[in-house]
Design a protein around this motif. Sequence first.
Motif, PDB file in Angstrom:
ATOM      1  N   PHE A   1     -10.022   2.417  -2.032  1.00 45.56           N
ATOM      2  CA  PHE A   1      -8.728   2.504  -1.349  1.00 45.56           C
ATOM      3  C   PHE A   1      -7.664   1.839  -2.212  1.00 45.56           C
ATOM      4  O   PHE A   1      -7.853   0.724  -2.699  1.00 45.56           O
ATOM      5  N   GLY A   2      -6.563   2.530  -2.421  1.00 50.66           N
ATOM      6  CA  GLY A   2      -5.462   1.910  -3.168  1.00 50.66           C
ATOM      7  C   GLY A   2      -4.259   1.724  -2.274  1.00 50.66           C
ATOM      8  O   GLY A   2      -3.872   2.653  -1.549  1.00 50.66           O
ATOM      9  N   TYR A   3      -3.693   0.528  -2.273  1.00 56.15           N
ATOM     10  CA  TYR A   3      -2.426   0.300  -1.570  1.00 56.15           C
ATOM     11  C   TYR A   3      -1.347   0.276  -2.645  1.00 56.15           C
ATOM     12  O   TYR A   3      -1.212  -0.672  -3.414  1.00 56.15           O
ATOM     13  N   GLN A   4      -0.606   1.386  -2.695  1.00 57.18           N
ATOM     14  CA  GLN A   4       0.326   1.564  -3.816  1.00 57.18           C
ATOM     15  C   GLN A   4       1.343   0.456  -4.017  1.00 57.18           C
ATOM     16  O   GLN A   4       1.595   0.052  -5.158  1.00 57.18           O
ATOM     17  N   PRO A   5       1.974  -0.049  -2.930  1.00 51.31           N
ATOM     18  CA  PRO A   5       3.002  -1.071  -3.172  1.00 51.31           C
ATOM     19  C   PRO A   5       2.471  -2.268  -3.964  1.00 51.31           C
ATOM     20  O   PRO A   5       3.211  -2.862  -4.755  1.00 51.31           O
ATOM     21  N   CYS A   6       1.202  -2.638  -3.780  1.00 48.88           N
ATOM     22  CA  CYS A   6       0.660  -3.748  -4.587  1.00 48.88           C
ATOM     23  C   CYS A   6       0.518  -3.323  -6.046  1.00 48.88           C
ATOM     24  O   CYS A   6       0.840  -4.085  -6.960  1.00 48.88           O
TER      25      CYS A   6
ATOM     26  N   TYR B   1       2.928   3.632 -15.204  1.00 50.51           N
ATOM     27  CA  TYR B   1       2.502   2.778 -14.082  1.00 50.51           C
ATOM     28  C   TYR B   1       3.202   3.150 -12.766  1.00 50.51           C
ATOM     29  O   TYR B   1       3.161   2.387 -11.808  1.00 50.51           O
ATOM     30  N   VAL B   2       3.865   4.284 -12.753  1.00 54.58           N
ATOM     31  CA  VAL B   2       4.500   4.755 -11.511  1.00 54.58           C
ATOM     32  C   VAL B   2       3.562   5.796 -10.895  1.00 54.58           C
ATOM     33  O   VAL B   2       3.280   6.819 -11.508  1.00 54.58           O
ATOM     34  N   TYR B   3       3.075   5.512  -9.680  1.00 46.91           N
ATOM     35  CA  TYR B   3       1.938   6.267  -9.129  1.00 46.91           C
ATOM     36  C   TYR B   3       2.265   7.056  -7.865  1.00 46.91           C
ATOM     37  O   TYR B   3       1.346   7.530  -7.187  1.00 46.91           O
TER      38      TYR B   3
ATOM     39  N   ASN C   1       0.339  10.271  -6.660  1.00 48.12           N
ATOM     40  CA  ASN C   1      -1.121  10.289  -6.767  1.00 48.12           C
ATOM     41  C   ASN C   1      -1.530  10.704  -8.176  1.00 48.12           C
ATOM     42  O   ASN C   1      -2.448  11.502  -8.382  1.00 48.12           O
ATOM     43  N   GLY C   2      -0.805  10.190  -9.120  1.00 48.42           N
ATOM     44  CA  GLY C   2      -1.070  10.422 -10.540  1.00 48.42           C
ATOM     45  C   GLY C   2      -0.034   9.624 -11.304  1.00 48.42           C
ATOM     46  O   GLY C   2       0.902   9.078 -10.704  1.00 48.42           O
ATOM     47  N   ARG C   3      -0.223   9.529 -12.612  1.00 49.30           N
ATOM     48  CA  ARG C   3       0.781   8.798 -13.386  1.00 49.30           C
ATOM     49  C   ARG C   3       2.039   9.653 -13.543  1.00 49.30           C
ATOM     50  O   ARG C   3       1.950  10.877 -13.623  1.00 49.30           O
ATOM     51  N   GLU C   4       3.189   8.989 -13.634  1.00 47.71           N
ATOM     52  CA  GLU C   4       4.450   9.729 -13.751  1.00 47.71           C
ATOM     53  C   GLU C   4       4.524  10.481 -15.083  1.00 47.71           C
ATOM     54  O   GLU C   4       5.297  11.411 -15.246  1.00 47.71           O
TER      55      GLU C   4
END
Length: 460
Positions: free
Chosen positions: A353-358, A389-391, A394-397
Amino acid sequence: MGALRDRLDFFYFQGQDKYFESRIDRNGSTVVRINVPPGPFMARDPRVVALLDAKSFPVLFDLTKVEKKNVVTGTFMPPASLTGGYRICSYLDPSEPTHAKVRKLLFSILHSRNDAIIPTFRSNFSALFATIESQLAQQGGKAEFNKPNEMTSFDFIGEAYFGVRPSATDLGNGGPTKAAKWILFLLHPIVTLGLPMFIEDPLLHTFHLPPFLVSGDYKALYNYFYNAASQALDTAESLGLSREEACHNLLFATILNSYGGLKVLFPGILANVANAGQKLHEKLVAEIRAAVAEAGGKVTLAALEKMELTKSVVWESLRLDPPVKFQYGHAKTDLQIESHDSVFQVNKGEMLFGYQPCATKDARVFGPTAKEFVGDRFVGEEGRKLLKYVYWSNGRETESPGVNDKQCPGKDFVLVVGKLLLVELFLRYDTFSADVGKELLGVKVVFTGVTKATSGPATE
Ligand code: HEM
């Protein structure tokens, strides 16, 4: 009991961000085994391995390592009757044949409607800003953005994708309300409406709301798509999808993915730009008006591409407040996952599980300003190095969505419309001010003043 207590922490005692931050502190680690909501009785197993830094998070993008079947909402799945009985693209793993067919359909719609996006956006959003101006005049210097944005974004997306404004059909002005109700039925296990805990928790987080209560609204939305998207449904058939399955997928992609995204993203961008103040406004005005003047007074995709600062502001908003905050996947094999400081052993079958804001506010990547809005963060060569590093998608920018992956197929579209919002704003105004508050899934913006443009290109 632990899962129940954690759910109350998540929604009421701590709130999302604190919930994760406190577990990082407690364990001294950014990769931690925790529970996520909703837990009992909707999720069979609330346990996940949480990836809470920029380094470990991207494991979730690696389809050789994670399976993405039935995980879009995490540890629970909404009843299939809310989506016409079908498992929609978002629930499918790329190994399932329908997944690529739906993605091809969406790419084909976005591609074929490329020329419609800018004029459609401009006509819808110039009307929105005209409304805001008249409300500012009538309502003593206050004009809410979110509500009119919902109506405008809903109409804009329908018109941009299918050439038919939903409000001009049988749906009338009821589209956003029906959509909001359906979205609530899908996502209630993981949202809070801000009601008292003892009412809300049993009501929203313990059992599924009965789907029949929203079936009339869903049917009305479905009818819009079935009629308005007939050309796209022809394309779907040529790709091997039934009209019906394609139509349920278009409804989901348009209403939940697209409209749901813009409903949160646009107020988020405006809030950040309002808070950043006049200096940033002046720079955006200069960049936007120069690029439009150079394009002969037209807003074109090429002109948008030249707007480095404008682009950076949109990326920074997506980094700071990613509208879709949770990502999940099951480990396909035993894995070793690296954080900045350690390596963790994860077993096959465990839920990641990924919490994006962190992850996207990781100070080890973004430095001491990681939690702040820095409008020009991604400008220039050094700035662009941070884009990986912008995700939010659901992938790298730095990567582009394809037919066989799980990166958001609307990625380019989102960037374009984010920039168009700023272009419309700063072609029209030299500066503006707004109050910013909290909303269900994002922020609430109330305009308190606009200063009409005193110079700039005559635009078409
Ligand atoms: C601000 C706007 C948007 C945001 C933040 C956003 C974000 C995301 C994210 C994070 C995912 C991956 C979910 C997961 O599997 O965990 C996703 C998937 C998806 N998005 Fe977007 N999206 C946005 C707009 C759009 C638009 C405009 C479209 C229109 C085509 C779209 C269509 C989809 C679809 C169909 C998927 C599922 C893809 C798949 O599972 O293969 N999204 N989006």
